[in-house]
Every structure is written in C-alpha cells, then in structure tokens.
Design a protein around this motif. Structure first.
Motif, PDB file in Angstrom:
ATOM      1  N   THR A   5      68.887  52.402  15.245  1.00 44.53           N
ATOM      2  CA  THR A   5      69.303  51.650  16.540  1.00 44.53           C
ATOM      3  C   THR A   5      68.465  50.598  16.432  1.00 44.53           C
ATOM      4  N   LYS A   6      69.095  49.502  17.342  1.00 40.67           N
ATOM      5  CA  LYS A   6      68.279  48.175  17.536  1.00 40.67           C
ATOM      6  C   LYS A   6      68.495  47.821  18.923  1.00 40.67           C
ATOM      7  N   GLU A   7      67.328  47.185  19.500  1.00 44.05           N
ATOM      8  CA  GLU A   7      67.318  46.785  20.608  1.00 44.05           C
ATOM      9  C   GLU A   7      66.350  45.416  20.758  1.00 44.05           C
ATOM     10  N   MET A  91      59.618  56.865   9.389  1.00 45.80           N
ATOM     11  CA  MET A  91      60.159  56.017  10.412  1.00 45.80           C
ATOM     12  C   MET A  91      59.841  54.549  10.062  1.00 45.80           C
ATOM     13  N   THR A  92      60.979  53.677  10.281  1.00 48.18           N
ATOM     14  CA  THR A  92      60.858  52.284  10.122  1.00 48.18           C
ATOM     15  C   THR A  92      60.982  51.425  11.280  1.00 48.18           C
ATOM     16  N   VAL A 107      64.925  50.338  14.757  1.00 52.61           N
ATOM     17  CA  VAL A 107      63.992  51.704  14.454  1.00 52.61           C
ATOM     18  C   VAL A 107      64.919  52.630  13.747  1.00 52.61           C
ATOM     19  N   VAL A 108      64.468  52.949  12.715  1.00 54.01           N
ATOM     20  CA  VAL A 108      65.136  53.935  11.662  1.00 54.01           C
ATOM     21  C   VAL A 108      64.455  55.287  11.190  1.00 54.01           C
ATOM     22  N   ILE A 109      64.911  56.344  11.629  1.00 45.19           N
ATOM     23  CA  ILE A 109      64.395  57.405  11.223  1.00 45.19           C
ATOM     24  C   ILE A 109      65.254  58.420  10.195  1.00 45.19           C
ATOM     25  N   ASP A 110      64.443  58.625   9.117  1.00 36.96           N
ATOM     26  CA  ASP A 110      65.238  59.293   8.116  1.00 36.96           C
ATOM     27  C   ASP A 110      64.609  60.795   7.842  1.00 36.96           C
ATOM     28  N   LYS A 135      71.306  60.485  22.713  1.00 43.44           N
ATOM     29  CA  LYS A 135      69.546  60.443  23.316  1.00 43.44           C
ATOM     30  C   LYS A 135      68.764  59.730  22.425  1.00 43.44           C
ATOM     31  N   TYR A 136      68.710  59.451  21.045  1.00 39.92           N
ATOM     32  CA  TYR A 136      67.791  58.755  20.187  1.00 39.92           C
ATOM     33  C   TYR A 136      67.953  57.516  20.796  1.00 39.92           C
ATOM     34  N   LYS A 137      69.259  56.786  20.795  1.00 40.51           N
ATOM     35  CA  LYS A 137      69.440  55.515  21.173  1.00 40.51           C
ATOM     36  C   LYS A 137      69.137  55.153  22.571  1.00 40.51           C
ATOM     37  N   LEU A 138      69.269  56.304  23.546  1.00 35.32           N
ATOM     38  CA  LEU A 138      68.550  56.122  25.009  1.00 35.32           C
ATOM     39  C   LEU A 138      67.006  55.781  24.984  1.00 35.32           C
TER      40      LEU A 138
END
Length: 155
Positions: A5-7, A91-92, A107-110, A135-138
């Motif tokens: 996601t991005k913010e 996590m990037t 934010v990227v989680i693999d 939930k992750y994006k929130l």
C-alpha cells in the motif's frame, strides 16, 4: 504472499525518513504492547546490519522474531528481513518526495513460508487475503497519520 500500500504524508521526505529511523521510538512502542525487544548490534546510526531480537505473545503462543536491516538508502529506502518459526518476511519502506512538504510512503510486506506448517499458515492467510489487505491498508494509513501528527508537533 504480498501486501502493499502507499500513503501520502504532509511532511518533507527527510523528516519522514528520520522518523522512520527512530528505532528507539518503535522499540518502546513494542515494549508498551508487551513485547520484549533487544538490539542485536551496536550501531550508533541506522545502517545495513542493524538488528533486533523480539519475543511476543500472539494467539496464545510465544513468538520469537529476528529482524535485520538488509538495505538502507537515505532518504529513499529501508528493507528489513524478519525470520521467525518457519517464516521469512521482507518489509520494504520506500519514500518518494512528491513536493517539498509532501512524501509518499510505500510499504510492502512479502511473507514466504520456509517449512510445511508455515506453508499451511500462509495458505490459510490467502483465503482471508481480502479482509487482511483491508486491515493492512487501514493500519498503514493510521501509521502515516501518526507520523504526520508527530511531524506537526515537533516541526
């Protein structure tokens, strides 16, 4: 399995990166939530090789995680590798300056399973991917707002 996601944050890229590098702040926050966190390196400044050992309770079991920073490019990127029982998570955090006072954080989680039981866990997560992604994006959006508020308080 990947989540991303991005913010956008109302703060300069340097300020956002500095807040993300305030590892003591995150260590204290984890401890307030009941985790045991210990630094495994003795680096005075953030850099590749910084590491932590953490233990916490999740779903009735004690979990142990080893975290290491594997990439650090100021002020654009940090990459962390997290190893736990059977799982490898990368996590990037990537930052892009949109303007002088606006920064986009990606934010990227693999999550990658390393054994059969972890593979079953990841498979069950895939079944709930839609709700987990929401939930992750929130959570990332809440985190971005907290960084923005922190910047406004101390700027």
């Amino acid at each position: 399995m990947k989540f991303s996601t991005k913010e956008d944050i109302e703060a300069p890229i340097a300020a956002v990166f500095d807040m993300l590098c305030d590892f003591e702040f995150f260590e204290r926050a984890a401890m307030r939530r009941g985790a045991e966190v210990q630094r495994t390196d003795n680096k005075a400044t953030p850099d590749v090789g910084a590491g932590w050992s953490a233990a916490f309770n999740m779903r009735g079991k004690r979990r142990q995680v080893e975290i290491e920073m594997v990439a650090f490019e100021k002020p654009n990127e940090m990459v962390f590798e997290c190893r736990s029982q059977g799982l490898m998570t990368v996590m990037t955090l990537e930052l892009v300056a949109l303007s002088r006072n606006r920064t986009r954080v990606m934010v990227v989680i693999d999550i990658k399973p390393l054994n059969l039981s972890a593979r079953l866990l990841v498979q069950s997560l895939k079944l709930a991917k839609t709700s987990l992604t929401k939930k992750y994006k929130l959570r990332v959006a809440e985190f971005a707002r907290s960084l923005e508020e922190r910047h406004k308080r101390y700027a």
